[in-house]
Design an enzyme around this catalytic site. Structure first.
Site, PDB file in Angstrom:
ATOM      1  N   LYS A 173      17.424  34.897 -27.803  1.00 40.95           N
ATOM      2  CA  LYS A 173      17.615  33.667 -28.587  1.00 40.95           C
ATOM      3  C   LYS A 173      17.009  32.458 -27.863  1.00 40.95           C
ATOM      4  CE  LYS A 173      21.754  31.403 -28.268  1.00 40.95           C
ATOM      5  NZ  LYS A 173      21.704  29.990 -27.929  1.00 40.95           N
ATOM      6  N   CYS A 230      27.077  24.593 -29.459  1.00 38.48           N
ATOM      7  CA  CYS A 230      28.392  25.046 -28.979  1.00 38.48           C
ATOM      8  C   CYS A 230      29.116  23.931 -28.234  1.00 38.48           C
ATOM      9  CB  CYS A 230      28.223  26.233 -28.032  1.00 38.48           C
ATOM     10  SG  CYS A 230      28.045  27.794 -28.875  1.00 38.48           S
ATOM     11  N   ASP A 250      26.700  31.631 -18.792  1.00 43.43           N
ATOM     12  CA  ASP A 250      26.922  32.383 -20.042  1.00 43.43           C
ATOM     13  C   ASP A 250      27.628  33.717 -19.790  1.00 43.43           C
ATOM     14  OD1 ASP A 250      24.619  31.160 -22.250  1.00 43.43           O
ATOM     15  OD2 ASP A 250      24.478  30.689 -20.135  1.00 43.43           O
TER      16      ASP A 250
HETATM   17  N1  EPU Z   1      23.460  17.896 -18.774  1.00 41.38           N
HETATM   18  C1  EPU Z   1      23.694  16.539 -18.775  1.00 41.38           C
HETATM   19  N2  EPU Z   1      22.702  15.714 -19.193  1.00 41.38           N
HETATM   20  C2  EPU Z   1      21.490  16.185 -19.627  1.00 41.38           C
HETATM   21  C3  EPU Z   1      21.262  17.579 -19.612  1.00 41.38           C
HETATM   22  C4  EPU Z   1      22.271  18.415 -19.181  1.00 41.38           C
HETATM   23  O1  EPU Z   1      24.772  16.084 -18.397  1.00 41.38           O
HETATM   24  O2  EPU Z   1      20.634  15.376 -19.994  1.00 41.38           O
HETATM   25  C5  EPU Z   1      24.521  18.801 -18.284  1.00 41.38           C
HETATM   26  C6  EPU Z   1      25.024  19.758 -19.367  1.00 41.38           C
HETATM   27  O3  EPU Z   1      26.003  19.165 -20.200  1.00 41.38           O
HETATM   28  C7  EPU Z   1      25.552  20.898 -18.505  1.00 41.38           C
HETATM   29  C8  EPU Z   1      24.566  20.945 -17.333  1.00 41.38           C
HETATM   30  O4  EPU Z   1      23.957  19.655 -17.292  1.00 41.38           O
HETATM   31  O5  EPU Z   1      26.835  20.597 -18.071  1.00 41.38           O
HETATM   32  C9  EPU Z   1      23.467  21.990 -17.464  1.00 41.38           C
HETATM   33  O6  EPU Z   1      22.905  21.876 -18.768  1.00 41.38           O
HETATM   34  P1  EPU Z   1      21.479  22.433 -19.199  1.00 41.38           P
HETATM   35  O7  EPU Z   1      20.742  21.288 -19.804  1.00 41.38           O
HETATM   36  O8  EPU Z   1      20.841  23.167 -18.072  1.00 41.38           O
HETATM   37  O9  EPU Z   1      21.877  23.478 -20.338  1.00 41.38           O
HETATM   38  P2  EPU Z   1      21.262  23.539 -21.770  1.00 41.38           P
HETATM   39  O10 EPU Z   1      19.803  23.399 -21.651  1.00 41.38           O
HETATM   40  O11 EPU Z   1      21.995  22.653 -22.694  1.00 41.38           O
HETATM   41  C10 EPU Z   1      20.770  26.100 -21.824  1.00 41.38           C
HETATM   42  C11 EPU Z   1      21.120  27.225 -22.757  1.00 41.38           C
HETATM   43  C12 EPU Z   1      22.597  27.569 -22.577  1.00 41.38           C
HETATM   44  C13 EPU Z   1      22.791  28.021 -21.135  1.00 41.38           C
HETATM   45  C14 EPU Z   1      22.323  26.911 -20.172  1.00 41.38           C
HETATM   46  C15 EPU Z   1      22.333  27.375 -18.725  1.00 41.38           C
HETATM   47  C16 EPU Z   1      19.652  26.988 -24.644  1.00 41.38           C
HETATM   48  C17 EPU Z   1      19.495  26.604 -26.067  1.00 41.38           C
HETATM   49  N3  EPU Z   1      20.861  26.812 -24.125  1.00 41.38           N
HETATM   50  O12 EPU Z   1      21.623  25.012 -22.183  1.00 41.38           O
HETATM   51  O13 EPU Z   1      22.875  28.662 -23.438  1.00 41.38           O
HETATM   52  O14 EPU Z   1      24.152  28.284 -20.920  1.00 41.38           O
HETATM   53  O15 EPU Z   1      20.980  26.501 -20.483  1.00 41.38           O
HETATM   54  O16 EPU Z   1      21.343  28.336 -18.537  1.00 41.38           O
HETATM   55  O17 EPU Z   1      18.731  27.460 -23.998  1.00 41.38           O
HETATM   56  C18 EPU Z   1      24.066  29.776 -25.130  1.00 41.38           C
HETATM   57  O18 EPU Z   1      23.036  30.437 -25.349  1.00 41.38           O
HETATM   58  O19 EPU Z   1      25.171  30.031 -25.667  1.00 41.38           O
HETATM   59  C19 EPU Z   1      24.003  28.643 -24.224  1.00 41.38           C
HETATM   60  C20 EPU Z   1      24.961  27.727 -24.161  1.00 41.38           C
END
Ligand code: EPU
Length: 441
Positions: free
Chosen positions: A23, A118, A309
């Site tokens: 995904k 989520c 995850d």
């Molecule tokens: N964060 C901030 N500010 C930002 C960006 C992130 O505070 O500008 C925080 C987030 O809230 C979190 C942490 O930094 O607490 C890490 O967030 P990150 O941006 O790395 O996660 P994401 O990109 O939102 C993706 C996946 C997640 C997966 C994480 C970690 C996608 C669509 N989502 O999320 O997958 O858990 O990276 O690898 O790629 C899932 O598939 O169910 C899922 C949640």
């Protein structure tokens, strides 16, 4: 619409399963395909709700994005005629904010709402917006409408260092860097393998992007060429769910269709806890129950650590292990929605306070010292689980509750199947093919 699973637990799951396309690769590669001057064909795209939602968004904007056979998607962004992501798609799809890149490329201005997805924490995109601004994009937020207005005023340039890594943030900034003519460096970037797949896709269209550990360089972008064919890799999150099921149900499952080394940290923890693992090739592993499990402490962290995850799956497994396992969540501030649900089945799980010397550095979310967080649990086992009625609150917790119901004695109802189906293809069918007793209702 079917939105629940009825599960008769207690069956050992046995057999072979092939995981679907990832995904978290498919969604980003589909969005990046909109930046290509031509048609893109993507293979091994999972038929999951999040993908359908994204294809629908693209069609609504005027682009072409559809399944042409079981797992092939054809994308062509050249006819996109609207520069605004609607609120409904924005609220359902976390990755909707990544539309900044193709929309800016096409229109130089665009309007994108604060993303949903989520609810596993506040999930702000502050670092990502900072990154866009540093590279020269003008971004304004209107708190009344909840929309960001972005403007590409000049060719993006310079460099950006994330204060803390962001997975999708890194991916978006790579795409933003491709909007101009300058070489751009992103440092303290996230290192998730899904990002490497996005880079491989973009490089296959003529981009020149290089990652060395946490530094990514996007060199002098050229026009990205079309008529590209790219295959999405297998989903490592789905793979670890079946690995967990194999051991938790005292079964034996051969899992294929993904890169084994991407789940090293999970398999190592599983092995240490007493799970049986036989590596069959770089893309196939047999996971089986071999002896009573022993406790395993874990703390989550970005790649190459134990992925956030995977933590909910680990927790349900540890309900069956001898001893007290401590699980610490460092990446998201609200990823324990499943705890209350597992307790309904008899699991013994307590929230605990861990002394953390420097929480600002230790946690990957924006830690606020004035807030109280529940970031650690203690799971006491082994504890036989009984059936019950459960409600899914987020995607990965969904798979966890299904695993719990499959190991519990008796009947369980798992509500909120649509959340699980946002990310797992044919989940119930795959479980049935392994001998699980599950019905969609
Ligand atoms: N964060 C901030 N500010 C930002 C960006 C992130 O505070 O500008 C925080 C987030 O809230 C979190 C942490 O930094 O607490 C890490 O967030 P990150 O941006 O790395 O996660 P994401 O990109 O939102 C993706 C996946 C997640 C997966 C994480 C970690 C996608 C669509 N989502 O999320 O997958 O858990 O990276 O690898 O790629 C899932 O598939 O169910 C899922 C949640």
């Amino acid at each position: 619409m079917e939105d629940a699973l009825i599960i008769q637990g207690g069956k050992q799951l046995k057999g072979s399963v092939r995981v679907s396309g990832a995904k978290n690769v498919a969604l980003k590669v589909i969005i990046a395909s909109l930046m290509i001057d031509g048609e893109v064909t993507l293979k091994n795209v999972p038929r999951i709700a999040d993908v359908y939602e994204l294809l629908d968004l693209i069609e609504k904007l005027g682009g072409k994005a559809k399944f042409t056979d079981q797992h092939t998607v054809s994308v062509d962004g050249r006819m996109i005629s609207k520069d605004r992501v609607d609120l409904l798609h924005g609220s359902k799809l976390r990755v909707s904010f990544m539309m900044f890149a193709p929309l800016l490329q096409r229109f130089s201005t665009c309007f994108v709402p604060n993303p949903g997805g989520c609810r596993i924490g506040a999930r702000p995109i502050d670092r990502i917006i900072d990154g866009m601004r540093s590279l020269g994009i003008k971004v304004d937020y209107d708190s009344t409408s909840g929309y960001y207005a972005a403007k590409l005023q000049k060719s993006p340039s310079g460099s950006f260092r994330f204060i803390k890594p962001s997975h999708t943030g890194t991916e978006l900034l790579i795409m933003i860097a491709l909007l101009g003519k300058n070489t751009i460096t992103i440092s303290n970037a996230a290192q998730e393998p899904e990002i490497d797949e996005l880079i491989a896709f973009l490089n296959s269209t003529g981009a020149s992007i290089n990652r060395s550990k946490s530094t990514i360089t996007v060199s002098c972008p050229r026009k990205l060429k079309g008529d590209v064919l790219f295959t999405i890799g297998g989903d490592r999150n789905e793979a670890i769910t079946f690995a967990t099921l194999a051991v938790a149900t005292k079964g034996n499952i051969t899992i294929s269709g993904f890169t084994l080394k991407l789940i090293d940290s999970y398999l190592n923890a599983l092995k240490q806890a007493g799970g049986g693992i036989e590596v069959l090739s770089d893309n196939e592993v047999r996971v089986f129950y071999q002896s009573p499990l022993s406790k395993g402490n874990i703390e989550t962290s970005p790649h190459p650590g134990f992925m956030t995850d995977w933590q909910p799956n680990w927790a349900v497994l540890m309900t069956q292990a001898q001893g007290e396992s401590v699980i610490v969540e460092r990446v998201f501030e609200n990823r324990f929605s499943y705890v209350e649900e597992l307790r309904r089945l008899g699991a013994r799980i307590d929230f605990i306070r861990q002394p953390i010397i420097n929480p600002m550095e230790y946690f990957f979310f924006n830690f606020d010292p004035s807030k109280k967080y529940n970031q650690a649990i203690r799971v006491t086992g082994p504890q036989p689980l009984h059936g019950g009625v459960l409600t899914i609150a987020d995607l990965r917790a969904g798979a966890t509750l299904a695993i719990a119901a499959l190991i519990a004695e008796g009947e369980s109802i798992v509500n909120g199947l649509s959340i699980l189906e946002r990310g797992y293809e044919h989940f119930a069918e795959k479980i049935s093919s392994l001998g699980g007793d599950v019905e969609k209702v």
